[in-house]
Scaffold this motif. Structure first.
Motif, PDB file in Angstrom:
ATOM      1  N   SER A  47     187.163  33.441 127.928  1.00  0.00           N
ATOM      2  CA  SER A  47     187.075  33.683 129.361  1.00  0.00           C
ATOM      3  C   SER A  47     185.798  34.417 129.720  1.00  0.00           C
ATOM      4  O   SER A  47     185.153  34.109 130.738  1.00  0.00           O
ATOM      5  N   ARG A  48     185.407  35.351 128.892  1.00  0.00           N
ATOM      6  CA  ARG A  48     184.179  36.102 129.183  1.00  0.00           C
ATOM      7  C   ARG A  48     182.945  35.218 129.046  1.00  0.00           C
ATOM      8  O   ARG A  48     182.022  35.276 129.864  1.00  0.00           O
ATOM      9  N   VAL A  49     182.915  34.359 128.000  1.00  0.00           N
ATOM     10  CA  VAL A  49     181.790  33.425 127.835  1.00  0.00           C
ATOM     11  C   VAL A  49     181.722  32.464 129.010  1.00  0.00           C
ATOM     12  O   VAL A  49     180.637  32.160 129.527  1.00  0.00           O
ATOM     13  N   ARG A  50     182.900  31.982 129.456  1.00  0.00           N
ATOM     14  CA  ARG A  50     182.922  31.067 130.596  1.00  0.00           C
ATOM     15  C   ARG A  50     182.407  31.744 131.855  1.00  0.00           C
ATOM     16  O   ARG A  50     181.660  31.157 132.649  1.00  0.00           O
ATOM     17  N   ASP A  51     182.799  32.998 132.033  1.00  0.00           N
ATOM     18  CA  ASP A  51     182.316  33.731 133.206  1.00  0.00           C
ATOM     19  C   ASP A  51     180.808  33.943 133.160  1.00  0.00           C
ATOM     20  O   ASP A  51     180.113  33.799 134.181  1.00  0.00           O
ATOM     21  N   LEU A  52     180.291  34.275 131.970  1.00  0.00           N
ATOM     22  CA  LEU A  52     178.841  34.439 131.850  1.00  0.00           C
ATOM     23  C   LEU A  52     178.104  33.124 132.110  1.00  0.00           C
ATOM     24  O   LEU A  52     177.050  33.094 132.763  1.00  0.00           O
ATOM     25  N   TRP A  53     178.640  32.009 131.583  1.00  0.00           N
ATOM     26  CA  TRP A  53     177.998  30.708 131.811  1.00  0.00           C
ATOM     27  C   TRP A  53     177.978  30.354 133.290  1.00  0.00           C
ATOM     28  O   TRP A  53     176.967  29.889 133.813  1.00  0.00           O
ATOM     29  N   ASN A  54     179.111  30.551 133.969  1.00  0.00           N
ATOM     30  CA  ASN A  54     179.158  30.265 135.407  1.00  0.00           C
ATOM     31  C   ASN A  54     178.224  31.179 136.182  1.00  0.00           C
ATOM     32  O   ASN A  54     177.595  30.757 137.169  1.00  0.00           O
ATOM     33  N   TYR A  55     178.088  32.402 135.724  1.00  0.00           N
ATOM     34  CA  TYR A  55     177.199  33.344 136.396  1.00  0.00           C
ATOM     35  C   TYR A  55     175.748  32.880 136.282  1.00  0.00           C
ATOM     36  O   TYR A  55     174.995  32.888 137.263  1.00  0.00           O
TER      37      TYR A  55
ATOM     38  N   LYS B  67     174.740  29.831 135.729  1.00  0.00           N
ATOM     39  CA  LYS B  67     174.595  28.603 136.512  1.00  0.00           C
ATOM     40  C   LYS B  67     174.344  28.921 137.973  1.00  0.00           C
ATOM     41  O   LYS B  67     173.494  28.288 138.628  1.00  0.00           O
ATOM     42  N   VAL B  68     175.050  29.892 138.497  1.00  0.00           N
ATOM     43  CA  VAL B  68     174.833  30.288 139.886  1.00  0.00           C
ATOM     44  C   VAL B  68     173.423  30.840 140.076  1.00  0.00           C
ATOM     45  O   VAL B  68     172.741  30.555 141.075  1.00  0.00           O
ATOM     46  N   ILE B  69     172.970  31.661 139.090  1.00  0.00           N
ATOM     47  CA  ILE B  69     171.622  32.219 139.192  1.00  0.00           C
ATOM     48  C   ILE B  69     170.564  31.108 139.175  1.00  0.00           C
ATOM     49  O   ILE B  69     169.623  31.108 139.986  1.00  0.00           O
ATOM     50  N   MET B  70     170.689  30.121 138.261  1.00  0.00           N
ATOM     51  CA  MET B  70     169.715  29.049 138.174  1.00  0.00           C
ATOM     52  C   MET B  70     169.738  28.168 139.419  1.00  0.00           C
ATOM     53  O   MET B  70     168.692  27.777 139.940  1.00  0.00           O
ATOM     54  N   LYS B  71     170.920  27.861 139.923  1.00  0.00           N
ATOM     55  CA  LYS B  71     171.003  27.022 141.120  1.00  0.00           C
ATOM     56  C   LYS B  71     170.441  27.732 142.338  1.00  0.00           C
ATOM     57  O   LYS B  71     169.918  27.092 143.248  1.00  0.00           O
ATOM     58  N   SER B  72     170.535  29.046 142.345  1.00  0.00           N
ATOM     59  CA  SER B  72     170.001  29.776 143.493  1.00  0.00           C
ATOM     60  C   SER B  72     168.479  29.682 143.580  1.00  0.00           C
ATOM     61  O   SER B  72     167.903  29.920 144.642  1.00  0.00           O
ATOM     62  N   LEU B  73     167.813  29.315 142.454  1.00  0.00           N
ATOM     63  CA  LEU B  73     166.360  29.208 142.458  1.00  0.00           C
ATOM     64  C   LEU B  73     165.866  27.916 143.079  1.00  0.00           C
ATOM     65  O   LEU B  73     164.756  27.855 143.594  1.00  0.00           O
ATOM     66  N   TYR B  74     166.675  26.840 142.997  1.00  0.00           N
ATOM     67  CA  TYR B  74     166.200  25.548 143.500  1.00  0.00           C
ATOM     68  C   TYR B  74     167.221  24.833 144.374  1.00  0.00           C
ATOM     69  O   TYR B  74     166.987  23.693 144.793  1.00  0.00           O
TER      70      TYR B  74
END
Length: 388
Positions: A32-40, A42-49
């Motif tokens: 669950s923690r790894v999944r949360d970090l991955w989603n986090y 992903k949100v950071i990268m998508k916020s760039l473009y």
């Protein structure tokens, strides 16, 4: 009343159950923690473009941006090379026609055919030279850089200036072009509002000239090709025959019943150096003009179809997507710049009266195109809407 042993056994069972579940709970917690970090991330990268208008075309454009940059810069620098190549190839064809083709025409053709070739050939050559010079030296048209009262459609994201209707940015010229069709490396210039007619006329008359040369030289080409295949170039005349040092032909397979019998005979005369050059020049002329006629003829037909529709090359892709989008909504797309097939040609060629078909189409003319390239007349049915 339950004894203490019962309570002890109950506690032991709960402890063992908790102990067995601890690894599973720890693993689930780690996942669950790894999944949360991955989603986090992903949100950071998508916020760039991220853009609400993102689609597959935008992703492909971003992926191929380095290739686009390389092509744009190479096209900009090699434009001079392409123009020089056009001039060199055209000049070579003209020289061969004057030195090789016209002497044959003068010596073998009747007078009326000689007159036809002289008149049509020189008229076609004049049209090609005139329109190519005008297409390369005439600017395509640029929108004003300062703020004005001209109605604009959008703002160019690269020039940061207002763009009038039918204006697009050229990445090679690095500026916006009025009624941009495309950037032509063979002209080393953009094709836009003020030189679109020159470009199409050059393509048309160059295709006509290549077709004319290809048809006129076909018999000469066949004679030259047969002369080369006859073997009188390298000294080999037939199968099994070679020229000896004394200038005679030694045959290993003479006609007769006795195989291997040899005989000598006088060889046929070989071609002179001048005749060989004429043969090779005629073959070069026919191959070059036929190839250009096929390639450039197809391009000319494509642009003729676009002019008939009242579109440019850029607008063709835009209108195709808009047509599909409105079709899904049950609406019909109408090109806002389509005035009818014949009227589109009249507007494009600048024909306003019957005599203009001769003075502005069949003769060299540098008249300005219809309109200023900033505002455009719309058909009566449009009524400021493109869909009904």
């Amino acid at each position: 009343m339950r004894s203490w042993r019962w309570y002890l056994s109950r506690v032991m069972r709960l402890f063992l159950r908790w102990f067995r579940l601890c690894p599973q709970r720890g693993r689930r917690k780690r996942q669950s923690r790894v999944r949360d970090l991955w989603n986090y991330w992903k949100v950071i990268m998508k916020s760039l473009y991220f853009n609400v208008l993102n689609n597959s075309d935008t992703v492909l454009d971003c992926a191929f941006e380095p290739i686009y940059w390389l092509v744009d810069n190479l096209t900009r620098w090699f434009g001079v090379v392409f123009v020089s190549l056009v001039i060199a190839l055209t000049s070579s064809v003209v020289i061969i026609v004057y030195l090789c083709v016209l002497p044959i025409i003068f010596s073998t053709y009747p007078f009326h055919w000689i007159l036809w070739h002289l008149c049509y050939g020189h008229w076609n050559l004049l049209m090609v030279v005139f329109f190519y010079y005008k297409a390369t030296t005439t600017h395509p048209g640029f929108p004003p850089q300062e703020k004005s009262d001209i109605p604009t459609v959008t703002i160019c994201k690269k020039c940061i200036v207002p763009k009038p209707a039918r204006t697009h940015h050229c990445s090679i010229c690095n500026r916006c072009i009025l009624k941009m069709d495309h950037h032509c490396p063979w002209l080393n210039n953009c094709v836009g509002h003020f030189n679109h007619r020159y470009f199409f006329s050059f393509c048309l008359y160059m295709s006509m000239g290549c077709i004319y040369c290809s048809i006129s030289v076909k018999d000469m080409f066949l004679d030259a090709y047969n002369a080369i295949e006859s073997g009188r170039y390298m000294g080999v005349h037939a199968q099994g025959e070679v020229i000896t040092d004394v200038g005679l032909i030694y045959s290993l397979l003479p006609p007769g019943d006795t195989p291997g019998q040899s005989y000598f005979q006088t060889p046929p005369p070989t071609f002179t150096h001048q005749e060989r050059m004429v043969h090779k020049s005629l073959i070069y002329l026919w191959v070059l003009t036929s190839s250009v006629a096929v390639a450039l003829g197809g391009l000319t037909l494509w642009h003729a179809l676009l002019i008939t529709r009242g579109e440019t090359s850029v607008e063709r892709h835009i209108n195709h997507k808009e047509r599909k989008r409105l079709k899904l909504k049950g609406k019909l797309f109408r090109n806002p710049y389509h005035h009818g097939k014949l009227n589109n040609w009249k507007v494009f060629l600048g024909v306003q009266k019957q005599s203009h078909w001769l003075t502005r189409v069949l003769l060299p003319s540098s008249h300005a195109p219809h309109g200023d390239g900033l505002t455009w007349d719309s058909p009566a049915y449009r009524n400021n809407t493109m869909a009904i």
